[in-house]
Enzyme design. Structure first.
Site, PDB file in Angstrom:
ATOM      1  N   HIS A 147      -1.450   4.168 -13.703  1.00 59.37           N
ATOM      2  CA  HIS A 147      -1.041   2.907 -14.335  1.00 59.37           C
ATOM      3  C   HIS A 147       0.328   2.993 -14.998  1.00 59.37           C
ATOM      4  CE1 HIS A 147      -5.369   1.075 -14.666  1.00 59.37           C
ATOM      5  NE2 HIS A 147      -4.946   1.218 -13.419  1.00 59.37           N
ATOM      6  N   LYS A 150      -7.308  -2.372 -16.430  1.00 55.43           N
ATOM      7  CA  LYS A 150      -7.788  -1.539 -17.520  1.00 55.43           C
ATOM      8  C   LYS A 150      -8.303  -0.220 -16.914  1.00 55.43           C
ATOM      9  CE  LYS A 150     -11.805  -1.967 -15.962  1.00 55.43           C
ATOM     10  NZ  LYS A 150     -12.347  -0.726 -15.389  1.00 55.43           N
ATOM     11  N   SER A 165       0.857  -1.179   0.000  1.00 63.41           N
ATOM     12  CA  SER A 165       0.000   0.000   0.000  1.00 63.41           C
ATOM     13  C   SER A 165       0.892   1.228   0.000  1.00 63.41           C
ATOM     14  CB  SER A 165      -0.897   0.018   1.244  1.00 63.41           C
ATOM     15  OG  SER A 165      -1.519   1.274   1.390  1.00 63.41           O
ATOM     16  N   TYR A 197       5.589   0.964  -2.995  1.00 63.68           N
ATOM     17  CA  TYR A 197       5.593   0.128  -4.193  1.00 63.68           C
ATOM     18  C   TYR A 197       7.016  -0.238  -4.599  1.00 63.68           C
ATOM     19  CZ  TYR A 197       0.724   1.728  -4.604  1.00 63.68           C
ATOM     20  OH  TYR A 197      -0.598   2.007  -4.377  1.00 63.68           O
ATOM     21  N   ASP A 200     -13.280   4.124 -17.572  1.00 65.41           N
ATOM     22  CA  ASP A 200     -13.660   3.152 -16.554  1.00 65.41           C
ATOM     23  C   ASP A 200     -14.702   2.159 -17.039  1.00 65.41           C
ATOM     24  OD1 ASP A 200     -15.109   2.217 -13.877  1.00 65.41           O
ATOM     25  OD2 ASP A 200     -13.126   2.972 -13.367  1.00 65.41           O
ATOM     26  N   ARG A 236     -13.116   8.889  -7.545  1.00 64.88           N
ATOM     27  CA  ARG A 236     -12.282   8.557  -8.697  1.00 64.88           C
ATOM     28  C   ARG A 236     -13.081   8.436  -9.994  1.00 64.88           C
ATOM     29  NH1 ARG A 236     -12.489   3.700 -10.960  1.00 64.88           N
ATOM     30  NH2 ARG A 236     -13.630   2.041  -9.902  1.00 64.88           N
TER      31      ARG A 236
END
Length: 384
Positions: free
Chosen positions: A91, A109, A44, A70, A191, A178
């Site tokens: 991403h 995606k 996280s 990360y 989305d 979001r």
């Protein structure tokens, strides 16, 4: 002996939770005797404690490592594949971080925010000899595989038109959410619309041999924007392909209407009373796929009536083994590709992901939808 894929989970939101729960299902229940999955690490960006909480909540076995960054995750030698589960806006940066560290990547995606970012990730994966795939899970449903096969066998003749709708009908998102937040590349297109485009492409494009696949020859679109944030609230695309499928008839085109919306719902009662979210229309009949487009429960084949012979409609259910969500099928594909040394999946190739990103780029351009410069950028690294 089954190949065991060792996963690192990058981010701890709802989609990551759903994915991991599916990974933990017994793969034999879905007939996947050749692959298994282990979660060896979770990260996280907010804190190590959040990663530990995620592991505890889902009861992930095997004492996986928990990280508060990360960078730590992608440098864990006990991780083979990174699952990127952050918002679209992140991403490119997150997937590139994993690739630069030498990890295979399954990235949620929409692949990236724009095609330029996707092309860089693909070039990097190729250069480093690493597997990379956009996580369009619906592609790997047995239902989707069967529908594509029926088209290729000519079951409904030459397919000339497809309509696809993936809309949620929730107009009351908080502006910071979001789904409508431009800082997170929010809006219906990236989305939800990606699923409408997935059905268009997997039926009109992917069913042709790779050498015959051609990008759309024209794209027209319209868009309504969120009154507060400016994200797209409803988007409709009219797409023309310079081909038909499966025979690719000379001097013929095929057409698609791909729709997505946050203000109306393609499955209003959540019981599929609205029936098909996707209609695939050919010269000998049509295939209808019930919604929701991202997780269809069934499809039906409706032949064209010939003379006085009664039409026999076939309806096929799509069960989800072990009460799963359906994300395990894409995970199995990733594991097999990594096991076999493949860099990309035939079911969702790099080339096709890029072409679809280019379509979304064009739709945004036509309607003046621009995300903040930082998340559109191809620079690396950028702190978001």
């Amino acid at each position: 002996m089954a190949y065991n894929a060792k996963w690192g989970i990058l981010a701890t939101g709802g989609i990551a939770k759903t994915f991991v729960k599916d990974l933990l299902k017994d793969s034999k229940a879905r007939g996947a005797e050749d692959v298994t999955h282990t979660v060896t690490a979770v990260a996280s960006s907010s804190s190590k404690a959040r990663a530990e909480q995620f592991i505890t909540e889902i009861n992930i076995p095997g004492n996986p490592a928990a990280y508060g960054s990360y960078h730590e995750l992608v440098n864990d030698p006990n991780v083979d594949i990174i699952y990127v589960a952050t918002p679209h806006s992140h991403h490119y940066q997150n997937a590139r971080l994993a690739l630069e560290a030498g990890k295979h990547v399954l990235c949620e995606k929409a692949f990236t925010v724009n095609a330029a970012q996707a092309k860089i990730l693909v070039d990097l994966a190729r250069k480093k000899n690493l597997f990379l795939m956009e996580a369009v899970w619906t592609r790997y449903f047995p239902l989707s595989v069967e529908v594509r096969s029926l088209i290729q066998k000519g079951e409904i003749g030459e397919v000339l038109r497809v309509t696809a709708d993936n809309s949620t009908g929730d107009p009351d998102w908080d502006p910071s959410h979001r789904m409508v937040n431009l800082d997170l590349a929010g809006g219906a297109l990236l989305d939800l619309g990606i699923y409408s485009l997935t059905w268009v492409f997997q039926t009109l494009y992917h069913t042709l041999p790779p050498s015959q696949r051609k990008a759309p020859s024209s794209i027209a679109s319209t868009m309504a924007k969120h009154a507060v944030t400016g994200a797209d609230e409803s988007t409709t695309m009219l797409i023309t392909f310079p081909t038909t499928t499966p025979s690719n008839l000379p001097n013929r085109t095929s057409h698609a209407v791909a729709m997505t919306s946050l203000t109306v719902d393609s499955n209003p009662d959540k019981e599929n009373s609205a029936r098909p979210a996707i209609r695939i229309q050919g010269t000998k009949g049509e295939i209808q796929v019930d919604g929701p487009a991202f997780r269809p429960p069934r499809y039906r084949v409706i032949p064209k009536k010939q003379g006085d012979t009664p039409v026999k409609i076939r309806e096929i259910e799509n069960p989800f083994p072990a009460n799963g969500h359906g994300m395990y099928w894409e995970a199995d594909e990733v594991a097999r590709c990594v096991r076999d040394g493949k860099l990309e999946s035939e079911g969702m190739s790099w080339e096709e992901s890029i072409v679809i990103m280019e379509v979304m780029d064009e739709v945004r351009k036509q309607n003046g939808l621009v995300y903040p410069e930082k998340i559109e950028s191809t620079e690396y690294p950028i702190k978001l």
